[in-house]
Design an enzyme around this catalytic site. Structure first.
Site, short mmCIF file in Angstrom:
data_model
loop_
_atom_site.label_atom_id
_atom_site.label_comp_id
_atom_site.label_asym_id
_atom_site.label_seq_id
_atom_site.Cartn_x
_atom_site.Cartn_y
_atom_site.Cartn_z
N CYS A 328 4.40 1.05 -7.19
CA CYS A 328 3.19 1.28 -6.38
C CYS A 328 3.46 1.88 -4.99
O CYS A 328 2.81 2.88 -4.63
CB CYS A 328 2.41 -0.01 -6.25
SG CYS A 328 2.22 -0.92 -7.79
N ARG A 357 13.98 -6.29 -11.37
CA ARG A 357 13.53 -7.57 -10.81
C ARG A 357 14.53 -8.65 -11.19
O ARG A 357 14.99 -8.72 -12.33
CB ARG A 357 12.14 -7.94 -11.35
CG ARG A 357 11.06 -6.94 -10.98
CD ARG A 357 9.71 -7.30 -11.57
NE ARG A 357 8.73 -6.25 -11.33
CZ ARG A 357 7.48 -6.26 -11.77
NH1 ARG A 357 7.05 -7.29 -12.50
NH2 ARG A 357 6.66 -5.26 -11.53
N GLN A 375 8.20 0.94 -16.42
CA GLN A 375 6.75 0.70 -16.53
C GLN A 375 6.01 2.02 -16.59
O GLN A 375 6.33 2.96 -15.86
CB GLN A 375 6.25 -0.10 -15.33
CG GLN A 375 6.62 -1.57 -15.40
CD GLN A 375 5.89 -2.38 -14.34
OE1 GLN A 375 5.98 -2.09 -13.16
NE2 GLN A 375 5.16 -3.39 -14.76
N ASP A 377 3.35 3.15 -15.34
CA ASP A 377 2.34 2.97 -14.31
C ASP A 377 1.44 4.20 -14.17
O ASP A 377 1.89 5.32 -14.39
CB ASP A 377 3.00 2.72 -12.95
CG ASP A 377 3.29 1.25 -12.72
OD1 ASP A 377 2.41 0.44 -13.00
OD2 ASP A 377 4.39 0.93 -12.26
N HIS A 379 -1.67 5.31 -11.14
CA HIS A 379 -2.51 4.94 -10.00
C HIS A 379 -3.63 5.97 -9.94
O HIS A 379 -3.38 7.17 -9.86
CB HIS A 379 -1.68 4.91 -8.72
CG HIS A 379 -0.62 3.85 -8.74
ND1 HIS A 379 0.65 4.09 -9.24
CD2 HIS A 379 -0.65 2.55 -8.36
CE1 HIS A 379 1.36 2.97 -9.15
NE2 HIS A 379 0.60 2.03 -8.62
N LYS A 458 -9.03 -7.92 -12.01
CA LYS A 458 -8.23 -7.20 -13.00
C LYS A 458 -8.73 -7.49 -14.41
O LYS A 458 -9.39 -8.51 -14.68
CB LYS A 458 -6.76 -7.59 -12.90
CG LYS A 458 -6.49 -9.07 -13.19
CD LYS A 458 -4.99 -9.38 -13.19
CE LYS A 458 -4.75 -10.86 -13.50
NZ LYS A 458 -3.32 -11.14 -13.72
N HIS A 504 -4.59 0.31 -10.32
CA HIS A 504 -3.27 0.28 -10.96
C HIS A 504 -3.55 0.08 -12.45
O HIS A 504 -4.41 -0.74 -12.79
CB HIS A 504 -2.44 -0.94 -10.55
CG HIS A 504 -2.21 -1.12 -9.10
ND1 HIS A 504 -1.04 -0.77 -8.49
CD2 HIS A 504 -2.99 -1.67 -8.14
CE1 HIS A 504 -1.10 -1.09 -7.21
NE2 HIS A 504 -2.27 -1.64 -6.98
#
Length: 634
Positions: A328, A357, A375, A377, A379, A458, A504
C-alpha cells in the site's frame, strides 16, 4: 414477566424463570439442545435468572457462538481428564479455535499412546454428566488461594482487572469467565486429535508447553462425518502433493519462504497470465514498487508504530530500511507523483508485490502460512460517488475469476470498530456505499458489526473448495486513512482540491496460499489450462519411438505442454506412471496408430479411442482456451 425474543417476538414466563425455562418453551425453534443464552448481547449460563423486559436469545450448536462455547467446555473436560491421569501437569489455557479446541499444559510429557488413554478418560467423565458450577471471586487473593502451585493461573489472575471467576466440575476447577454447557452429557462425540509443542503466551523465551487438540460434537454421527472429512482433507494435503508432483519445496535456509520448481512455475505463470488478462480487460494499470523502502515511509503510513514486530528491517549507510510487509505505501507514492483530475478517476492500479512478514516458526504451515509471499493488490482511487459502481466492478471480477476455478463463496461485511479514525458522516457514507453495492448486485452477505479495520469498512470473500472448506481470500476495503496521511488529492469539477476515496482489494490474496488451496481443491489434478504436463505420449515398444516423438513435437509446436515416455517399461506401467503424475491426457501409439496416423487417447481410466492429430490438437486448444476442467477431449 415478559421476555423479548429475537425478531420482535415476546415470551411470557413466571417470575424467577431461568434460561432453562425459556429453553423448554422454545424447544421447537432450536436445532438442538439449548447450550446457553444471550441476554442484551451478553453470553450467560443457561441457568441464569431472566429479567423482565430484557432481550434474550438461546444458543444451540448450529450457531458460531454455540460451537465456540461447546468447544471451550470440551477443553475443560479434556483438562479434567488429563489431571486424573497426570496429576503433576499444570493447566494453562484452553480456548475454542476455528475447528475444535486445544489445552496447553506445563510439566506434561506425552507419548502417542497416551492420547487414547486421555480420550477414554474423557468419555468416562461424559458418562458422569458433571454440571459446571460458577464461582465468583470477590478479591484476587481469594482466587490466588484456589490456584496455589500453578504459576500460570496466578499470573493470569494478577493481570485481570475485573470479572474474576472460575468453574468447578466434579473434582476439577478452572479459572474461566464462562459461560459453559449446562452439563457435559451433551458432548456425545469427542476425539483427541493430536499433540504439539507450544510456548506460554506464544513467546519462545517463556516456558515450553504441551498442547493437546480435540474436536467434539453433540452426537456421534457428526463426529464420524468430521473424521471422514479429515481423512479426505489429509489426502489433499498440498504439502504432500506438492512434493510428490515436484511443484515446490521448503528449505531450512529460508524457513517459511517457498521455492517454486519448474512445474510449479508453470502453474504460477498461468495464474498470473489469467490475472493479467482479466485486469487489463477491466482497465487496471500495473505497477511495480521497490521491495526495500525507508523507515520514514512506514512511520508516515503508520505501520512502523503498530506492525513493527512483524517487519524485517536493515540498515544501509546509517539509514533504516524495511522489507515491505504490504504494497500500500508504495502505491500511495505512485499516486502522489501526479495531480489527477476528476476526469481521470476512477484510477485502478494493480501490483503483484512480493512482501515479507515475520511469522512465528510454530505458525508456519506449507503455503498457507509463510514469511515471503506475493499479493495481487490493487488500489482504486475514486470520487465518493464512484464507490458503489467500483465495488460492483470488483465483485463482478472476483465472481468471474473464482468461477473459473469452480470455487463458490460467501461474503461478510464488517463495519466500524470501537477504535477507528474518521467522522460518523464518513463512516456512514463508506458503509452505505458497500451495502448499497452488495444490495444492488443481489449479493447476500453476513453483517459483522464493529469488525472492520480502523481505517474503513470491508467486505471479506470466503471461498469454498471441493470438500466444503472455506478460505478467506478476497478482500475489498475502503480506506479513509492512507489518502489523508499521504495528502492525496484530485482536482474536482469546481477546481477545488478534494481527497480521493480509496479501495484496497485482493482476489487471489496471497498467491502462495491460493496456489496451495488450488492444489487441495483439485487434489493435484489441475484442469488442462493450469496443468504442468498436459499430455504424455506413450510408445508401446521401441519400434514406435520415432512416431511418439513426432507426435510430441507437433503438440509442443502448437503450444501444448507435452512429453514422451520412451522408457523400456510395459505400457501398463507407463499409463500408471502418467496417472500418478496427474497428466491430463495420455496418448498411446503403436502399429495401428502409426498406420492410421492417429493416437489412442486416455483421460484417467477412461479410454476415449483413436483420434487424428488435428482432432486432438484442436480439442486440446479449445479446452485450454475455455479454461474448463473437462477431461473428455470431445
Amino acid at each position: 414477566m415478559k421476555i423479548k425474543l429475537p425478531e420482535g417476538l415476546v415470551e411470557e414466563l413466571p417470575d424467577g424463570s431461568t434460561g432453562f425455562d425459556l429453553a423448554k418453551k422454545q424447544k421447537k425453534a432450536l436445532q438442538g439442545p439449548a447450550l446457553a443464552l444471550v441476554e442484551n448481547g451478553v453470553l450467560k449460563d443457561l441457568g441464569s435468572l431472566l429479567t423482565e423486559g430484557t432481550e434474550v436469545g438461546l444458543l444451540d450448536f448450529e450457531s458460531k457462538e454455540g460451537k465456540a462455547l461447546f468447544w471451550h467446555s470440551s477443553a475443560h473436560l479434556l483438562a479434567q481428564a488429563v489431571l486424573r491421569l497426570f496429576p503433576q501437569a499444570k493447566p494453562t489455557i484452553g480456548p475454542a479455535i476455528e475447528q475444535g479446541f486445544y489445552y496447553d499444559f506445563a510439566d506434561l510429557s506425552l507419548q502417542e499412546s497416551d492420547l487414547e488413554r486421555i480420550e477414554a478418560e474423557v468419555e468416562k467423565i461424559v458418562k458422569e454428566r458433571p454440571e459446571p458450577k460458577r464461582i465468583e471471586f470477590k478479591t484476587k487473593e481469594e482466587a490466588l488461594a484456589l490456584f496455589t502451585g500453578n504459576p500460570f493461573k496466578s499470573e493470569m489472575i494478577q493481570n485481570l482487572e475485573e470479572g474474576l471467576s472460575a468453574y468447578r466440575q466434579g473434582e476439577f476447577t478452572d479459572l474461566c469467565r464462562g459461560p459453559h454447557l449446562p452439563h457435559f452429557g451433551l458432548i456425545q462425540g469427542i476425539k483427541i486429535l493430536k499433540t504439539s509443542g507450544a510456548y506460554w503466551r506464544g513467546d519462545a523465551k517463556l516456558p515450553q508447553l504441551t498442547r493437546i487438540y480435540g474436536i467434539s460434537f453433540p452426537d456421534r454421527k457428526q463426529l464420524k462425518e468430521y473424521l471422514n472429512f479429515l481423512e479426505e482433507a489429509k489426502k489433499r494435503d498440498h504439502r504432500v502433493i506438492g512434493k510428490k508432483l515436484g511443484l515446490f519445496s521448503f528449505h531450512p535456509e529460508g524457513p517459511g519462504m517457498p521455492f517454486f520448481h519448474p512445474k510449479g512455475m508453470i502453474v504460477w505463470d498461468e495464474l498470473m497470465a489469467y490475472w493479467d488478462q482479466c485486469h487489463k480487460a477491466e482497465g487496471y494499470h500495473k505497477i511495480k514498487t521497490p521491495i526495500l523502502l525507508g523507515q520514514e515511509l512506514w512511520e508516515r503510513s503508520g505501520h512502523w508504530g503498530y506492525y513493527r514486530e512483524n517487519m524485517y528491517s536493515s540498515e544501509i549507510e546509517e539509514k533504516h530500511f524495511v522489507i515491505k510487509p504490504m504494497n500500500c505505501p508504495g502505491a500511495m507514492l505512485f499516486y502522489g507523483e501526479n495531480q489527477y483530475s476528476y476526469r481521470q478517476l476512477p484510477l485502478r492500479i494493480g501490483e503483484i508485490g512480493n512482501v515479507h512478514r515475520h511469522e512465528m516458526s510454530g505458525a508456519l504451515s506449507g503455503l498457507f502460512r509463510v514469511r515471503s509471499f506475493h499479493q495481487d493488490d490493487a488500489h482504486i482511487y475514486m470520487k465518493p460517488e464512484d464507490i458503489k459502481s467500483e465495488i460492483l466492478n470488483v465483485m463482478h471480477l472476483a465472481e468471474r475469476m473464482y468461477a473459473t476455478f469452480g470455487l463458490t463463496y460467501h461474503l461478510e461485511l464488517s463495519t466500524r470498530p470501537e477504535k477507528s479514525i474518521g467522522t460518523d458522516e464518513e463512516w456512514e457514507r463508506a458503509v452505505n456505499g458497500l451495502k448499497g453495492a452488495l444490495d444492488e448486485g443481489g449479493y447476500p452477505y453476513k453483517l459483522n458489526p464493529g469488525d472492520g479495520a480502523f481505517y474503513g469498512p470491508k467486505i471479506d470473500i470466503h471461498i469454498k473448495d471441493a470438500i466444503g472448506r472455506t478460505w478467506q481470500c478476497g478482500t475489498i476495503q475502503l480506506d479513509m486513512f492512507l489518502p489523508e496521511r499521504f495528502d492525496l488529492s484530485y482536482i474536482a469539477q469546481d477546481g477545488s482540491k478534494q481527497r480521493p476515496v480509496m479501495i484496497h482489494r485482493v482476489i487471489y490474496g496471497s498467491i502462495e496460499r491460493f496456489f496451495g488451496i488450488l492444489v487441495e481443491h483439485y487434489t493435484g489434478k489441475f484442469p488442462l489450462w493450469l496443468s504442468p504436463e498436459q499430455v504424455r505420449v506413450l510408445a508401446i515398444n521401441e519400434s514406435h519411438h520415432g512416431y511418439a516423438q513426432k507426435v510430441t513435437d507437433q503438440l509442443k509446436a502448437e503450444g501444448i505442454r507435452a512429453g514422451a515416455d520412451l522408457d523400456a517399461e510395459s505400457i501398463n506401467k507407463k499409463v500408471r506412471s502418467a496417472q500418478l503424475d496427474q497428466v491430463n491426457y495420455i496418448l498411446v501409439v503403436g502399429d495401428q496408430e502409426i498406420e492410421s496416423e492417429t493416437a489412442t487417447v486416455r483421460a484417467g481410466n477412461q479410454v476415449l479411442g483413436a483420434k487424428t492429430l488435428p482432432q486432438i490438437i484442436g480439442a486440446l486448444q479449445e479446452e485450454i482456451k475455455a479454461r474448463v476442467d473437462r477431461r473428455d477431449l470431445v
